[in-house]
Design an enzyme around this catalytic site. Structure first.
Site, PDB file in Angstrom:
ATOM      1  CE  LYS A 193      74.570  71.250  75.338  1.00 13.09           C
ATOM      2  NZ  LYS A 193      75.209  69.928  75.580  1.00 13.09           N
ATOM      3  N   GLY A 249      77.590  70.066  79.583  1.00  9.32           N
ATOM      4  CA  GLY A 249      77.735  71.205  80.483  1.00  9.32           C
ATOM      5  C   GLY A 249      78.965  71.126  81.359  1.00  9.32           C
ATOM      6  NE  ARG A 250      79.261  64.957  83.261  1.00 11.40           N
ATOM      7  CZ  ARG A 250      78.102  64.680  82.664  1.00 11.40           C
ATOM      8  NH1 ARG A 250      77.150  65.607  82.631  1.00 11.40           N
ATOM      9  NH2 ARG A 250      77.869  63.512  82.095  1.00 11.40           N
ATOM     10  CE  LYS A 475      67.884  70.640  86.172  1.00 12.09           C
ATOM     11  NZ  LYS A 475      68.556  70.945  84.892  1.00 12.09           N
TER      12      LYS A 475
END
Length: 505
Positions: A193, A249-250, A475
């Site tokens: 994305k 995203g999901r 992250k």
């Protein structure tokens, strides 16, 4: 009614039915098997083996009305800002149907149709080429949904393309996938994305370099940040398909992120997949809670979590083609509902998501079912079966179905014994979901059902189902630790320093 009042009433009902066993509830209500079930298109679901009765269900439906299930669904479909923490709508329903007169929803649907047209052109161009293999590079929502759908829907023989999925940053994953492929007959899709995801960029660079001279014509991208792949990988605009910030995203497999699905099963079948989801969308949007399959599923999850206090949930698919369903649902459910803060920033007064896990029958019957039958913790289960099999082995399918029925019956009823080691307490609740067949339409409807169930659970708990800030911290720390692993700086955390010393040998 306040959240606390709704939860208090739910707890009172749970306390009342707790004194009656599940088998007694079923025996006391002869019409329960028929009345505690719903069918929507190719999907049939039975809630008759959940540990509630009609009075408790009536309380749950009243709580759904009080929580605003109907208007909040309308807000979702109309493109209102339901993702309040990021100031965005969540218009994944617009990817598969035109359900709203609101301009933002109509515009989103128009963009989706345009992207789908471009997808078809890419699929047709690749079908006309000498490409035999596709490598799809992504992670999380850019991988799990397409991987599940492609794996579930590919026929007994490979389609026009063999589609391979590369997600893990571990270099062994790329090594194994690429070892058996020919760069002269392979195309690659980079799906991200933001196009800033570390795993995708690293794996994308590996695949680009492996393609060599063929990368100039065989590398495609799907991203909401269309300038990044062009700059980083030299991919021209005609080979970059869009994502949008109004699709999480999901929830993105219905968009151009589904290009690997279309390449695996064909564009017509991909559109049938979208149609199946749209059929479920129309039902969920228009049906009252008592007749609404997603509302039943969501309220059952709330009942098991908050009323009965069950901390985990199993999903058990009795079709080997759905072996990745539990992985997909782990992300959809736990990333969406793994929150402890309400929309207004206050703390949640109840537990939200259980831990989702599972696998396929009959394999799992020979592994963790022992704990499900006789362990000290009760684990509710979603059992998913398929009525018509595509395989030519009819006796195998009958055996599979008999095991599905046997397990749900045994979980509910148990079995006494004079030997305590051979006694089964029963009382394990389950929902049985049957698909007419495992085809694009039914799988689309099934996945849309779970999406709407998740959203309605978030409405009940007043949380945001569409952000995932918890994913970001790890992250950020990993980025800080790369220089320490390279020996350029020293890590701040003393345990991390010692572990780095071990890793560096």
């Amino acid at each position: 009614m306040s959240d606390a009042s709704r939860l208090s009433q739910l707890s009172a009902q749970a306390g009342r039915v707790a004194n009656t066993s599940l088998s007694q509830l079923i025996a006391a209500d002869p019409a329960r098997a028929r009345d505690f079930a719903l069918r929507v298109g190719p999907v049939y679901a039975s809630f008759a083996r959940q540990h509630y009765d009609r009075e408790a269900l009536a309380q749950l439906f009243a709580a759904a009305q009080d929580a605003g299930f109907a208007p909040r669904l309308r807000a979702l479909f109309d493109g209102e800002t339901v993702n309040v923490t990021e100031g965005r709508p969540a218009l994944h329903t617009a990817l598969r149907g035109d359900f709203s007169p609101a301009s933002v929803a109509r515009d989103a649907h128009a963009q989706a149709l345009q992207a789908r047209k471009r997808m078809r052109a890419i699929v047709e161009a690749l079908e006309a080429s000498d490409v035999t293999d596709i490598v799809s590079v992504g992670i999380g929502g850019s991988d799990l949904g397409p991987r599940l759908a492609a794996d579930a829907l590919i026929g007994a023989a490979p389609g026009r393309f063999r589609v391979h999925f590369l997600s893990n940053v571990d270099g062994h994953a790329a090594q194994r996938i690429l070892a058996g492929l020919d760069p002269a007959r392979t195309a690659a899709l980079l799906i991200s994305k933001t196009f800033g995801t570390q795993e995708t960029l690293l794996n994308g660079a590996v695949v680009r370099d492996w393609l060599g001279q063929h990368a100039a014509q065989r590398l495609y991208a799907i991203s909401a940040n269309v300038d990044r792949p062009a700059a980083a990988f030299g991919i021209p605009p005609e080979r970059i398909l869009p994502m949008w910030d109004w699709v999480g995203g999901r929830y993105s497999l219905w968009s151009a992120v589904g290009l690997p699905i279309a390449l695996a099963i064909g564009m017509d079948a991909f559109e049938a997949f979208l149609d199946g989801a749209a059929e479920m969308d129309a039902h969920v949007l228009n049906a009252a809670p008592a007749d609404n399959l997603a509302a039943w599923h969501a309220l059952t999850a709330i009942w098991n979590r908050n009323g009965l206090g069950y901390a985990t949930q199993a999903v058990l698919a009795y079709d080997d083609r759905l072996k990745l369903l539990s992985n997909y649902l782990q992300q959809l459910v736990m990333e969406s509902l793994g929150k402890s803060t309400r929309l207004d920033g206050s703390a949640i007064v109840a537990d939200t998501v259980p831990v989702w896990w599972g696998g396929v029958g009959t394999d799992t019957q020979h592994s963790f079912f022992q704990a499900l039958h006789q362990g000290s913790s009760i684990v509710p289960g979603d059992f998913i079966g398929v009525i018509r099999s595509d395989a030519p082995y009819s006796q195998n399918h009958l055996a599979l179905q008999s095991n599905l029925l046997a397990q749900t019956e045994a979980f509910a009823n148990g079995q006494g014994s004079n030997d305590p080691h051979r006694a089964y307490a029963g009382g394990r609740p389950s929902t049985t979901i049957l698909l007419d067949a495992l085809d694009p339409r039914s799988l689309g409807a099934l996945l849309a059902l779970y999406e709407h169930s998740v959203y309605l659970q978030s409405v009940f708990w007043d949380i945001n189902a569409f952000d995932q800030f918890g994913v970001e911290l790890g992250k950020q720390v990993a980025s800080r630790l790369l220089p320490a692993l390279a020996g350029e700086v020293e890590a701040d955390d003393p345990v991390t320093r010692e572990l780095i010393a071990q890793l560096r040998g």
